[in-house]
Design a protein around this motif. Structure first.
Motif, mmCIF file in Angstrom:
data_model
loop_
_atom_site.group_PDB
_atom_site.id
_atom_site.type_symbol
_atom_site.label_atom_id
_atom_site.label_comp_id
_atom_site.label_asym_id
_atom_site.label_seq_id
_atom_site.Cartn_x
_atom_site.Cartn_y
_atom_site.Cartn_z
ATOM 1 N N TYR A 47 -9.671 -4.830 0.370
ATOM 2 C CA TYR A 47 -9.406 -4.525 1.778
ATOM 3 C C TYR A 47 -9.009 -5.776 2.566
ATOM 4 O O TYR A 47 -8.438 -5.666 3.658
ATOM 5 C CB TYR A 47 -10.625 -3.858 2.403
ATOM 6 C CG TYR A 47 -10.307 -2.922 3.542
ATOM 7 C CD1 TYR A 47 -9.540 -1.778 3.323
ATOM 8 C CD2 TYR A 47 -10.776 -3.160 4.831
ATOM 9 C CE1 TYR A 47 -9.243 -0.907 4.358
ATOM 10 C CE2 TYR A 47 -10.485 -2.292 5.873
ATOM 11 C CZ TYR A 47 -9.715 -1.168 5.631
ATOM 12 O OH TYR A 47 -9.415 -0.306 6.666
ATOM 13 N N GLU A 61 -13.692 -2.887 -3.815
ATOM 14 C CA GLU A 61 -12.893 -2.241 -2.771
ATOM 15 C C GLU A 61 -12.852 -3.099 -1.511
ATOM 16 O O GLU A 61 -11.799 -3.231 -0.865
ATOM 17 C CB GLU A 61 -13.457 -0.851 -2.456
ATOM 18 C CG GLU A 61 -13.203 0.172 -3.541
ATOM 19 C CD GLU A 61 -13.608 1.577 -3.134
ATOM 20 O OE1 GLU A 61 -13.696 1.847 -1.906
ATOM 21 O OE2 GLU A 61 -13.833 2.407 -4.025
ATOM 22 N N LEU A 81 -6.633 2.725 2.195
ATOM 23 C CA LEU A 81 -6.851 2.174 0.856
ATOM 24 C C LEU A 81 -6.816 3.299 -0.171
ATOM 25 O O LEU A 81 -7.536 4.289 -0.048
ATOM 26 C CB LEU A 81 -8.206 1.467 0.809
ATOM 27 C CG LEU A 81 -8.601 0.829 -0.533
ATOM 28 C CD1 LEU A 81 -7.707 -0.369 -0.823
ATOM 29 C CD2 LEU A 81 -10.065 0.406 -0.512
ATOM 30 N N TRP A 101 -5.299 -5.618 3.491
ATOM 31 C CA TRP A 101 -4.863 -4.367 4.125
ATOM 32 C C TRP A 101 -3.383 -4.449 4.508
ATOM 33 O O TRP A 101 -2.913 -5.443 5.059
ATOM 34 C CB TRP A 101 -5.690 -4.088 5.386
ATOM 35 C CG TRP A 101 -5.380 -2.768 6.024
ATOM 36 C CD1 TRP A 101 -6.020 -1.584 5.812
ATOM 37 C CD2 TRP A 101 -4.336 -2.492 6.965
ATOM 38 N NE1 TRP A 101 -5.441 -0.571 6.560
ATOM 39 C CE2 TRP A 101 -4.396 -1.115 7.271
ATOM 40 C CE3 TRP A 101 -3.356 -3.263 7.559
ATOM 41 C CZ2 TRP A 101 -3.516 -0.503 8.164
ATOM 42 C CZ3 TRP A 101 -2.458 -2.657 8.450
ATOM 43 C CH2 TRP A 101 -2.554 -1.293 8.746
ATOM 44 N N PHE A 153 -2.088 0.392 -0.658
ATOM 45 C CA PHE A 153 -2.274 0.902 0.700
ATOM 46 C C PHE A 153 -1.176 1.907 0.994
ATOM 47 O O PHE A 153 0.005 1.573 0.967
ATOM 48 C CB PHE A 153 -2.266 -0.247 1.710
ATOM 49 C CG PHE A 153 -3.492 -1.115 1.592
ATOM 50 C CD1 PHE A 153 -4.665 -0.781 2.248
ATOM 51 C CD2 PHE A 153 -3.480 -2.241 0.781
ATOM 52 C CE1 PHE A 153 -5.807 -1.562 2.107
ATOM 53 C CE2 PHE A 153 -4.610 -3.023 0.640
ATOM 54 C CZ PHE A 153 -5.781 -2.689 1.308
ATOM 55 N N TYR A 178 -5.606 -1.286 -6.587
ATOM 56 C CA TYR A 178 -5.550 -0.601 -5.298
ATOM 57 C C TYR A 178 -4.164 -0.734 -4.686
ATOM 58 O O TYR A 178 -3.402 -1.655 -4.995
ATOM 59 C CB TYR A 178 -6.594 -1.196 -4.336
ATOM 60 C CG TYR A 178 -7.988 -1.163 -4.912
ATOM 61 C CD1 TYR A 178 -8.829 -0.081 -4.710
ATOM 62 C CD2 TYR A 178 -8.454 -2.211 -5.701
ATOM 63 C CE1 TYR A 178 -10.099 -0.039 -5.264
ATOM 64 C CE2 TYR A 178 -9.723 -2.183 -6.263
ATOM 65 C CZ TYR A 178 -10.540 -1.087 -6.045
ATOM 66 O OH TYR A 178 -11.780 -1.053 -6.600
#
Length: 235
Positions: free
Chosen positions: A101, A97, A133, A104, A128, A126
């Motif tokens: 990030y 994670e 997140l 982002w 955004f 993942y």
């Protein structure tokens, strides 16, 4: 809020200090030295440069795994030692994670790839959403074919990053059916700044633990443990 971030989950050793969405310092090294040689000297130097009294931090965020077994142990020992000495809580940030990030705000899917050896990768999927997140596939250890298949199923552009990209790049080029790209050098490896920034969010949610409670998240057995099990099975 002042958060100390540590990441020694892979080849990179990284230390950062974040205060109220402001990155005060970050020291990252990707070189052929063991984290036991680099992590504390890097922390000392970063603290000296910003005249940081470690007693003033609110918590210690660390990349809690998965990753290198040795690296995770060194990071855990360092964070726990500091937490106990300073009487500060720890924030266990999932390694994958934190890696995601780095990107982002990306409009594309984010697929971190850490080389887990044995033709496997520590990975996840993942995105955004509204600045936060969102976990599509939680961190796991799997074959590259599995995560690429899940990326293809999403039908969206994707950005790959991590030390697994050079290892699995050829497979991705041959089998990824959606538009893809590889993150550039300043975003494609572990960064303690991302650990600390994500740690701020976890801290605000009360997701902290006492230093003595922390255990790294390995996701699979070590090589030595696997070999012992194989020997026992053969016996």
């Amino acid at each position: 809020m002042k958060i100390l971030g540590l990441d020694s989950s892979g080849l990179v050793a990284s230390v950062a200090v974040v205060e109220d969405d402001n990155l005060l310092a970050e020291f990252t090294v990707n070189y052929k030295k063991t984290h036991s040689q680099t992590l504390l000297p890097m922390l000392d130097e970063a603290a000296r440069m910003i005249e940081l009294d470690l007693k003033t931090i609110d918590a210690i965020a660390l990349a809690a795994g998965p990753g290198s077994f040795t690296g995770l142990r060194i990071g855990a020992a360092t964070a726990k030692g500091l937490g106990l000495a300073l009487d500060k809580p720890l924030i266990a940030v999932p390694t994958v994670e934190a890696l995601a990030y780095n990107l982002w705000g990306s409009s594309a899917l984010v697929a971190p790839l850490m080389d887990a050896r044995r033709s496997q990768t520590y990975t996840g999927l993942y995105s955004f959403e509204e600045g936060a997140l969102s976990v599509i596939e939680p961190q796991c250890v799997t074959g590259i074919e599995d995560i690429v298949a899940k990326v293809n199923d999403q039908g969206r552009p994707v950005v790959f990053l991590g030390d697994g990209v050079p290892v699995f790049g050829s497979y991705i080029r041959e089998n990824c059916s959606v538009p893809y790209s590889f993150a550039p050098a300043h975003m494609n490896k572990q960064r303690a700044a991302s650990v600390a920034a994500l740690g701020e969010i976890y801290y605000s949610r009360g997701q902290v633990q006492r230093a003595e409670e922390h255990r790294p998240e390995y996701l699979r057995l070590s090589q030595a443990e696997r070999e012992r099990l194989e020997q026992a099975h053969e016996g």
